[in-house]
Design a protein around this motif. Structure first.
Motif: not given
Length: 53
Positions: A1-21
């Motif tokens: 998996m390339n860096r951009n896709l990995t960064g995007l997936l990690i970012g989506l998890v972080g955004a989910g945590f932040t929005v679900g707070a």
């Protein structure tokens, strides 16, 4: 998996945590926001290539 896709997936998890707070009860709101933002920063570090997975 390339860096951009990995960064995007990690970012989506972080955004989910932040929005679900405000809708979850397992952690305090401040803790959830902090974890979400740390995950977002981690995703940015991976995407920029400072850390590879």
């Amino acid at each position: 998996m390339n860096r951009n896709l990995t960064g995007l997936l990690i970012g989506l998890v972080g955004a989910g945590f932040t929005v679900g707070a405000y809708s979850q009860t397992m952690m305090s709101t401040t803790q959830c926001l902090t974890v979400g933002l740390l995950i977002l920063v981690f995703g940015l570090i991976v995407k920029e290539g400072f850390l590879s997975l």
